[in-house]
Design an enzyme around this catalytic site. Sequence first.
Site, PDB file in Angstrom:
ATOM      1  N   ASP A 194       1.036  -1.029  -0.191  1.00 23.53           N
ATOM      2  CA  ASP A 194      -0.052  -0.052   0.144  1.00 23.53           C
ATOM      3  C   ASP A 194       1.007   1.165   0.014  1.00 23.53           C
ATOM      4  O   ASP A 194       1.836   1.308   0.872  1.00 23.53           O
ATOM      5  CB  ASP A 194      -0.636  -0.059   1.141  1.00 23.53           C
ATOM      6  CG  ASP A 194      -2.140   0.961   1.091  1.00 23.53           C
ATOM      7  OD1 ASP A 194      -2.329   1.538   0.322  1.00 23.53           O
ATOM      8  OD2 ASP A 194      -2.398   1.294   2.487  1.00 23.53           O
ATOM      9  N   ASP A 232       2.818   5.158  -5.618  1.00 20.15           N
ATOM     10  CA  ASP A 232       2.240   6.006  -5.436  1.00 20.15           C
ATOM     11  C   ASP A 232       2.998   7.394  -5.549  1.00 20.15           C
ATOM     12  O   ASP A 232       3.790   7.963  -4.733  1.00 20.15           O
ATOM     13  CB  ASP A 232       1.560   6.254  -3.899  1.00 20.15           C
ATOM     14  CG  ASP A 232       0.815   7.518  -3.769  1.00 20.15           C
ATOM     15  OD1 ASP A 232       0.576   8.285  -4.676  1.00 20.15           O
ATOM     16  OD2 ASP A 232       0.231   7.705  -2.667  1.00 20.15           O
TER      17      ASP A 232
HETATM   18  O1  G3H Z   1      -2.923   4.834   3.621  1.00 19.21           O
HETATM   19  C1  G3H Z   1      -2.489   4.765   4.794  1.00 19.21           C
HETATM   20  C2  G3H Z   1      -2.946   3.461   5.596  1.00 19.21           C
HETATM   21  O2  G3H Z   1      -3.863   3.622   6.377  1.00 19.21           O
HETATM   22  C3  G3H Z   1      -1.740   2.990   6.131  1.00 19.21           C
HETATM   23  O3  G3H Z   1      -1.338   3.721   7.531  1.00 19.21           O
HETATM   24  O4  G3H Z   1       0.962   4.128   7.179  1.00 19.21           O
HETATM   25  O5  G3H Z   1      -0.011   4.243   9.235  1.00 19.21           O
HETATM   26  O6  G3H Z   1       0.611   2.002   8.180  1.00 19.21           O
HETATM   27  P1  G3H Z   1       0.295   3.446   8.081  1.00 19.21           P
HETATM   28  P1  13P Z   2      -8.950   4.711   5.629  1.00 18.70           P
HETATM   29  O1  13P Z   2      -7.945   5.671   6.471  1.00 18.70           O
HETATM   30  O2  13P Z   2     -10.060   5.590   5.275  1.00 18.70           O
HETATM   31  O3  13P Z   2      -9.295   3.589   6.206  1.00 18.70           O
HETATM   32  O4  13P Z   2      -8.132   4.351   4.300  1.00 18.70           O
HETATM   33  C1  13P Z   2      -7.208   3.525   4.095  1.00 18.70           C
HETATM   34  C2  13P Z   2      -6.397   3.444   2.872  1.00 18.70           C
HETATM   35  O5  13P Z   2      -6.459   4.151   2.172  1.00 18.70           O
HETATM   36  C3  13P Z   2      -5.213   2.650   2.807  1.00 18.70           C
HETATM   37  O6  13P Z   2      -4.326   2.927   1.727  1.00 18.70           O
HETATM   38 ZN    ZN Z   3      -4.570   4.753   0.664  1.00 18.92          ZN
END
Ligand code: G3H
Ligand code: 13P
Ligand code: ZN
Length: 331
Positions: A94, A116
């Site tokens: 992600d 990204d």
């Molecule tokens: O897009 C963000 C996700 O919620 C992941 O969050 O970078 O705190 O693990 P994090």
């Molecule tokens: P939320 O913060 O709305 O759960 O979004 C998560 C997300 O987009 C992770 O990439």
């Molecule tokens: Zn995201």
Amino acid sequence: MAVSYKELGLVNSRELFKKAISGGYAIPAYNFNNMEQMQAIIQACVETKSPVILQVSSGARKYANQTLLRYMAQGAVEYAKELGYEIPIVLHLDHGDTFELCKSCVEYGFSSVMIDGSHHSYDDNVALTRKVVEYAHQYDVTVEGELGVLAGIEDDVQADHHTYTRPEEVEDFVSKTGVDSLAISIGTSHGANKFTPHQCTRDANGILIPPPLRFDILEAIEQRLPGFPIVLHGSSSVPQDLVKIINENGGKLKDAIGIPEEQLREAAKSAVCKINIDSDGRLAMTAAVRKVFVEKPAEFDPRKYLGPARDSLKELYKHKNIEVLGSAGKA
Ligand code: G3H
Ligand code: 13P
Ligand code: ZN
């Protein structure tokens, strides 16, 4: 040592997205950082017979460790079989922010990566995304790109305002980069405070109603890229019952507002075939843990608070699959 996701029993997202678009539903992309979250996701998706994308941010990768994650993903595949139903599982990076991170994830068994480049200039986004696609496709790993900037916090990057995706850019971006899916900005944002109260209206019962997502932009994108997989980030609904439990048990969440479920259900019927949810899981876990700490202050066995947190997460994910994304029964 490099490993292919295929050896771990994982799949990439290509076929899942094709079926999701033609079937009018979205694949859940749930973030995880630890064993209890992973167990809850797999239990919920097996019980609802839903395909799933296990999603790992770069922060989560640092937190959990890349080697452990590889074995956890392999374990997730075996765990699903043991629970009695084989579901397709994608391991996805992600918000990858560099080519090197994406490459390393491919080497450690990820079947899908997001690069990204949305915070870069258009041309730099194209160049970086293309480089990742050229590398990942050699290993049949699918790639998600992003155009437009979501308001809110993504890892260390903070944007104060949305920059909605410009429909006139999407064909050029997709054809130049070769991405398999595209994350867009139509009014969602990361975290539990997606709107300020003054951006919302109130219904007859005084409940805050956030401004609707920009479905007009989504439609314009679909017209330019017919049948192309679209991704929605920032799609937590921030259930108010969870916010209430947190605040009644010592928490201090203020003005926590999410995306209404009906709007996500509507989006899932379109070319939106992946919906990202992280914050709602965090709220469910925190609410359950806080409740145990307040109600049973003498408890100090982690299983006694992480167990209820896991159960609450599982119910949340089942609800999403059945009522919001429509992915239940599609595995
Ligand atoms: O897009 C963000 C996700 O919620 C992941 O969050 O970078 O705190 O693990 P994090
Ligand atoms: P939320 O913060 O709305 O759960 O979004 C998560 C997300 O987009 C992770 O990439
Ligand atoms: Zn995201």
